[in-house]
Scaffold this active site. Structure first.
Site, PDB file in Angstrom:
ATOM      1  N   ASP A 153       0.795  -1.007   0.099  1.00  0.00           N
ATOM      2  CA  ASP A 153      -0.052  -0.065   0.089  1.00  0.00           C
ATOM      3  C   ASP A 153       0.914   1.132   0.070  1.00  0.00           C
ATOM      4  OD1 ASP A 153      -2.395   1.355   0.005  1.00  0.00           O
ATOM      5  OD2 ASP A 153      -2.724   0.924   2.352  1.00  0.00           O
ATOM      6  N   HIS A 155       3.186   3.060  -8.949  1.00  0.00           N
ATOM      7  CA  HIS A 155       3.078   1.628  -8.985  1.00  0.00           C
ATOM      8  C   HIS A 155       4.231   1.173 -10.007  1.00  0.00           C
ATOM      9  CE1 HIS A 155      -1.119   1.857  -7.547  1.00  0.00           C
ATOM     10  NE2 HIS A 155      -1.421   2.685  -8.765  1.00  0.00           N
ATOM     11  N   ARG A 194     -11.411   2.023  -9.381  1.00  0.00           N
ATOM     12  CA  ARG A 194     -10.535   3.126  -9.697  1.00  0.00           C
ATOM     13  C   ARG A 194     -11.010   3.452 -11.076  1.00  0.00           C
ATOM     14  NH1 ARG A 194      -4.884   2.168  -6.455  1.00  0.00           N
ATOM     15  NH2 ARG A 194      -5.995   1.706  -4.333  1.00  0.00           N
ATOM     16  N   LEU A 219      11.072 -20.525  -3.057  1.00  0.00           N
ATOM     17  CA  LEU A 219      10.017 -19.280  -2.723  1.00  0.00           C
ATOM     18  C   LEU A 219       8.800 -19.633  -3.532  1.00  0.00           C
ATOM     19  CD1 LEU A 219       8.825 -16.785  -1.273  1.00  0.00           C
ATOM     20  CD2 LEU A 219      10.009 -15.499  -3.010  1.00  0.00           C
ATOM     21  N   GLU A 272       0.484 -12.651  12.820  1.00  0.00           N
ATOM     22  CA  GLU A 272       0.871 -11.485  13.465  1.00  0.00           C
ATOM     23  C   GLU A 272       0.932 -10.465  12.464  1.00  0.00           C
ATOM     24  OE1 GLU A 272       1.544 -11.057  16.782  1.00  0.00           O
ATOM     25  OE2 GLU A 272       1.249 -13.360  17.071  1.00  0.00           O
TER      26      GLU A 272
END
Ligand code: FPP
Length: 236
Positions: free
Chosen positions: A16, A33, A67, A127, A202
C-alpha cells in the site's frame, strides 16, 4: 538479515501507498506503481535468499476495479510487462508463481501472461509467490463454498468431510496459513485480504510507502516478528 532469526513460513504483504508516494513527489499516481515493481523485484530476490517459503502479495483487489479506468489500464499493462520482463529473477532463484483471484473480468492478455508464468515456474521448489490479482477474501469464500456444494451435490464428498482444514486446502490455492502480514503505508486494515488464512497471523504496519519498503525495512519486520509471543489462543 541477522542469524538465528525465525523466518515466518508464510508472509503476506499488502503493498500500500504507491499513490501517495507519487503524489508527495508531484508525480502521477501511476509512477508510484511503476516504482513499486522495482521494489518488489528486489524484495522477492531477498526473500528467496533469506529462505522464505511462501509469500502472498496483494497486487489488485476485486474492489480496485472501481478506480479510474486510466489507472486500471495502467496497472493491467504493468502486470503484463512485469510478468514478461521484470520477473526474470524467478528462474535463477527457483521461484514458483501462483495466482489467487477471479479470472473474470481480467483482460485476455493479462491472463495469458499469468498462465505462462505459472506454467514456466511450476517445478520450482524455492520461494512460492502467490500473487493475489483481482482477489477478494469474500469472493474467495463464496467461490470456495460453491465449489464444495457442487462436490457434495455430485456425491464426491460427504458433509463430514467439510472440516476447517478441508476448507483451507480448497481455497483458491492450497497454502499454509499466514504467519505474518505486513501492510505498508501506516493503514491499519486488512481490506479483504486472505481473511481465512490470516486468522492467527501477526500483523505489522510500517509507516513507509511500499515503493520505499527496502530489504532493510524487511529485516526490521522480521525482527519485530521475532519479538512476538504467538499463543494461538492458548497460554504460553
Ligand atoms: C496500493 O497502493 C497498490 C496497488 C493497488 C497496486 C499494487 C501494484 C504493484 C505493487 C505493482 C507491481 C505488482 C506486481 C505483482 C507486478 P495505492 O495505489 O492504493 O496507494 P495509495 O493508498 O497511496 O493511494
Amino acid at each position: 538479515m541477522k542469524d538465528n532469526l525465525i523466518i515466518p513460513n508464510h508472509i503476506g504483504i499488502i503493498m500500500d501507498g504507491n499513490g501517495r508516494w507519487a503524489q508527495e513527489r508531484g508525480l502521477p499516481r501511476t509512477m508510484g506503481h511503476q516504482h513499486a515493481v522495482g521494489t518488489l523485484k528486489k524484495l522477492c530476490i531477498y526473500m528467496a535468499d533469506c529462505g522464505v517459503k511462501y509469500c502472498s502479495l496483494y497486487a489488485f483487489s476485486t474492489e480496485n476495479f472501481k478506480r479510474e479506468l486510466s489507472e486500471v489500464e495502467f496497472l493491467m499493462n504493468l502486470f503484463i510487462s512485469s510478468f514478461r520482463k521484470e520477473f526474470d529473477f524467478i528462474k535463477e532463484k527457483k521461484v514458483r508463481v501462483l495466482f489467487s483471484g477471479r479470472r473474470e473480468p481480467l483482460p485476455e492478455k493479462v491472463l495469458e501472461a499469468m498462465d505462462e508464468l505459472v506454467e514456466d515456474t511450476k517445478d520450482n521448489k524455492a520461494l512460492t509467490l502467490n500473487i493475489c490479482l483481482n482477489y477478494g477474501s469474500h469472493a474467495e469464500i463464496v467461490d470456495t463454498t460453491k465449489k464444495i456444494c457442487e462436490w457434495y451435490r455430485e456425491g464426491k464428498i460427504a458433509l463430514g468431510d467439510i472440516t476447517e482444514d478441508f476448507i483451507q486446502k480448497n481455497l483458491y490455492q492450497d497454502l499454509p496459513p499466514l504467519d505474518f502480514v505486513i501492510r505498508t503505508s501506516g493503514e491499519l486494515r486488512l481490506s479483504n485480504f486472505m481473511m481465512y488464512q490470516a486468522s492467527y497471523a501477526e500483523f505489522y504496519f510500517p509507516k513507509v510507502y511500499f515503493p520505499d519498503f527496502s530489504c532493510e525495512e524487511f529485516d526490521k519486520a522480521i525482527l519485530e516478528f521475532n519479538n512476538r509471543n504467538r499463543r494461538f489462543g492458548g497460554v504460553k
